[in-house]
Design a protein around this motif. Structure first.
Motif, short mmCIF file in Angstrom:
data_model
loop_
_atom_site.label_atom_id
_atom_site.label_comp_id
_atom_site.label_asym_id
_atom_site.label_seq_id
_atom_site.Cartn_x
_atom_site.Cartn_y
_atom_site.Cartn_z
N THR A 87 0.85 -1.23 -0.05
CA THR A 87 -0.19 0.08 0.12
C THR A 87 1.03 1.09 0.21
OG1 THR A 87 -0.08 0.26 2.71
CG2 THR A 87 -1.77 -1.25 1.06
N SER A 96 2.06 2.23 2.79
CA SER A 96 2.04 2.70 4.03
C SER A 96 2.40 1.55 5.01
CB SER A 96 0.82 3.33 4.36
OG SER A 96 0.49 3.30 5.74
N LYS A 97 3.51 1.48 5.85
CA LYS A 97 3.81 0.45 6.83
C LYS A 97 2.36 0.19 7.80
CE LYS A 97 8.66 1.00 7.00
NZ LYS A 97 9.78 1.42 7.73
N THR A 98 1.68 1.26 7.78
CA THR A 98 0.46 1.19 9.05
C THR A 98 -0.58 0.40 8.46
OG1 THR A 98 1.13 3.28 10.04
CG2 THR A 98 -1.07 2.38 10.15
N GLN A 99 -0.80 0.69 6.90
CA GLN A 99 -1.74 -0.02 6.24
C GLN A 99 -1.33 -1.48 6.09
OE1 GLN A 99 -3.38 2.07 2.71
NE2 GLN A 99 -3.22 3.93 3.98
N ASN A 100 0.03 -1.54 5.71
CA ASN A 100 0.36 -3.00 5.59
C ASN A 100 0.49 -3.96 6.85
OD1 ASN A 100 1.38 -2.54 2.91
ND2 ASN A 100 3.29 -2.20 2.95
#
Length: 261
Positions: free
Chosen positions: A192, A194-198
């Motif tokens: 994505t 984004s590490k947060t979304q991943n």
């Protein structure tokens, strides 16, 4: 060897001895008995009314007669090493959380408690769990994110047969958007950016392995691993005692064994 030493020589761990006779039905209580046994060793020297020197001298003589001086010294060295490694793991986790992550000591305490709890419900030692927690913290996850992810990584490792460190690295790669290491277990998603979304995608997909740790613990290999972890805890407690009382113990070994060791 640790079982024999602790049971036979002035360490009140009859509970552990009874459990070991019924390993198949009683392994869930081994950790508790192990901790109590280590505490009883400390009390032995504090509550007998004798000095530390005299108390240790009596035990040293008994152990020496039964196993030989060299074996007792070797066990002592192994215990000190176990304690030193456990202390180093905890210190690395604390540094990662407080110095790198900028969190407080409460976050550290929370993850230490999690590692001790998970050791009782998985095949992984608290040391291995703390190492994975440290890797995730160094990667940039918060203590809250780590607390949620670690049990899922333990399930992943139990399901795949990986060690915890390998499973942790696969999870980190997934958070980075690289799912190559997870494709073999059916986990794949587009990065994505984004590490947060991943991380959210990864935690969602890891739910498929929920319960794998509990199942692994019920196997013969799992029960043996749990017992091994319990004995490691005992060695760590003994090692801590030996380190803290090191000078007095050295004096007593020299008195009892004429300078050997």
């Amino acid at each position: 060897m640790s079982e024999q030493i602790i049971i036979e020589y002035k360490a009140d761990i009859e509970g552990l001895k009874a459990q070991l006779k019924t390993v198949e039905s009683g392994l869930k209580k081994v950790e508790t008995a192990g901790k109590e046994s280590a505490q009883s060793i400390n009390k032995e020297f504090k509550n007998t009314g004798a000095s530390l020197k005299e108390g240790f001298k009596d035990i040293a003589i008994s152990l020496g007669l039964a196993f030989g001086v060299e074996k007792i010294i070797d066990f002592g060295k192994e215990s000190i090493k176990a304690f030193s490694e456990a202390e180093a793991n905890a210190n690395k986790l604390k540094f990662a959380l407080t110095k790198i992550g900028g969190e407080g000591t409460l976050a550290f305490k929370k993850l230490i408690e999690q590692s001790e709890k998970l050791q009782k419900s998985t095949i992984f030692s608290d040391d291995a769990i703390q190492q994975s927690q440290t890797a995730l913290s160094q990667f940039g996850l918060t203590s809250d994110q780590i607390e949620k992810l670690i049990p899922q990584i333990a399930d992943l490792a139990s399901a795949t047969g990986d060690d915890l460190a390998t499973a942790t690295q696969k999870a980190i790669q997934g958070i980075n958007g690289q799912t190559r290491g997870l494709k073999s277990v059916g986990i794949q998603f587009a990065d994505t950016g984004s590490k947060t979304q991943n991380l959210a995608l990864l935690t969602e997909k890891l739910t498929k392995f929920q319960g794998a740790s509990a199942e692994a613990l019920e196997t013969t290999a799992g029960k043996a691993k749990r017992l091994e972890n319990a004995f490691d805890d005992i060695k760590e407690k003994i090692g801590e005692y030996l380190v803290n009382e090191g000078n007095a113990i050295i004096d007593n070994f020299e008195t009892v064994f004429g300078g050997k060791g």
